[in-house]
Write a protein that holds these residues in place. Sequence first.
Motif, PDB file in Angstrom:
ATOM      1  N   MET B  89      -9.874   1.087   6.136  1.00  6.04           N
ATOM      2  CA  MET B  89      -9.777  -0.377   5.545  1.00  6.04           C
ATOM      3  C   MET B  89      -9.012  -1.303   6.626  1.00  6.04           C
ATOM      4  O   MET B  89      -8.205  -1.087   7.052  1.00  6.04           O
ATOM      5  N   HIS B  90      -9.663  -2.406   6.574  1.00  7.62           N
ATOM      6  CA  HIS B  90      -8.981  -3.628   7.520  1.00  7.62           C
ATOM      7  C   HIS B  90      -8.535  -4.643   6.667  1.00  7.62           C
ATOM      8  O   HIS B  90      -8.156  -5.575   7.256  1.00  7.62           O
ATOM      9  N   GLU B  95      -8.300  -9.357   0.269  1.00  8.00           N
ATOM     10  CA  GLU B  95      -9.439  -9.593   1.475  1.00  8.00           C
ATOM     11  C   GLU B  95      -8.689 -10.228   2.601  1.00  8.00           C
ATOM     12  O   GLU B  95      -9.175 -10.859   3.446  1.00  8.00           O
ATOM     13  N   GLU B  96      -7.275  -9.972   2.631  1.00  8.55           N
ATOM     14  CA  GLU B  96      -6.302 -10.632   3.731  1.00  8.55           C
ATOM     15  C   GLU B  96      -6.421  -9.352   4.735  1.00  8.55           C
ATOM     16  O   GLU B  96      -6.406  -8.281   4.351  1.00  8.55           O
ATOM     17  N   LEU B  98      -5.372  -6.597   7.288  1.00  8.64           N
ATOM     18  CA  LEU B  98      -4.088  -5.471   7.111  1.00  8.64           C
ATOM     19  C   LEU B  98      -3.580  -5.743   8.503  1.00  8.64           C
ATOM     20  O   LEU B  98      -4.410  -5.837   9.556  1.00  8.64           O
ATOM     21  N   ALA B  99      -2.097  -5.572   8.759  1.00  8.68           N
ATOM     22  CA  ALA B  99      -1.675  -5.523   9.906  1.00  8.68           C
ATOM     23  C   ALA B  99      -1.977  -4.260  10.922  1.00  8.68           C
ATOM     24  O   ALA B  99      -2.404  -4.474  12.137  1.00  8.68           O
ATOM     25  N   GLU B 100      -2.212  -3.166  10.243  1.00  9.31           N
ATOM     26  CA  GLU B 100      -2.833  -1.897  10.739  1.00  9.31           C
ATOM     27  C   GLU B 100      -3.698  -1.637   9.816  1.00  9.31           C
ATOM     28  O   GLU B 100      -3.636  -1.336   8.589  1.00  9.31           O
ATOM     29  N   PRO B 101      -4.818  -0.797  10.318  1.00 10.30           N
ATOM     30  CA  PRO B 101      -5.865  -0.419   9.359  1.00 10.30           C
ATOM     31  C   PRO B 101      -5.206   0.592   8.525  1.00 10.30           C
ATOM     32  O   PRO B 101      -4.648   1.568   9.030  1.00 10.30           O
ATOM     33  N   GLU B 102      -5.932   0.759   7.295  1.00 14.28           N
ATOM     34  CA  GLU B 102      -5.563   2.018   6.451  1.00 14.28           C
ATOM     35  C   GLU B 102      -6.527   2.902   6.287  1.00 14.28           C
ATOM     36  O   GLU B 102      -7.634   2.526   6.324  1.00 14.28           O
TER      37      GLU B 102
END
Lengths: 173, 155
Positions: B89-90, B95-96, B98-102
């Motif tokens: 997930m990005h 729908e903002e 993410l600093a790092e993808p999860e």
Amino acid sequence: MTEHITEYPGTPLKERDFTEGKVLYNWWVPKADYAWDAGVAIGKFLAGLKEGKILGITCPQCGRILVPPRMVCSDCFVPTDHWVEVRHTGTVRMFSITYVTWDMQRLEKPLIPAVIELDGITPGMGFMHLLDEVDRDDVHIGLRVEAVWRPAEERTAAITDILYFRPLKEETS
Amino acid sequence: MSLTERLRFFHEAIAWKGEIPLQSRYTVGVAGERFLRELRDNARLIATHCPQCDYTYMPPRLYCERCFAELTEWVQVPPRGNIHAFTVMHLDLDEEPLAEPEIIAFVQLEGSDGGLIHRLKEVDPDEVYIGMPVGAVFREEREGSILDIAYFRAI
């Protein structure tokens, strides 16, 4: 059938099961913002209210003046096309006296919602608003009323730009 | 026959804005409660087993979905398994970016026929693959939530 059931199967929970921490649970407050699109006709109607005008629209086929306006005539199914400003006086066609608000708070002074048929528009059309400055016992079907407007600088293009309708003091036609 | 008027600009559209006040309290049910308490108190994962179908439910169920029998046999399953599916997930829920993808993965747990959906950490998204062996990392402070498992990581 359900009235014969005295004990429901399952695991009933009481409020204190939550407050005393007897049950695990998730607490969630969803953000349920919404925007209801007023559409072309009602949008223009509401914009008119902000300017202190009540706008209606005419059906080119049957000649009815629709208030609140619709983009299509509900009788002829043809697009309506001619906007007109209508008068701010009208007649009560239907009313109710309520001592509770929409969220069921008790009221000392009743709200009197009414359907008002404005002068000059097609009979049978009308919109819902509140009556005020009137004793509930004096309200009757056929009561002549006029719009009381919110001050121009406080209007927000909402139906509440008209504060309420009150009995017409004297006929000036 | 067409409408004679239409909106040409967004700012011409009038919308009525509001907010619906909603609050929700979700309980996990009898089996879920037992599962979460075991997770909180002992950092252990428990499942229910149907002897007739020889099927082990994870997360645990009170009734067998195959034969509808009530399940009373509880078994402990090890906090490890294999990645059955995953996604990177990005964006967050709003729908903002993410600093790092999860990485969210469905982890098929050993000794059960089910598994858990959870976060995968301490691994580069490019290195994740289906079948990758992973293990649960438990939180020190647990409160009876699925998040008492902090995340899964490669083992």
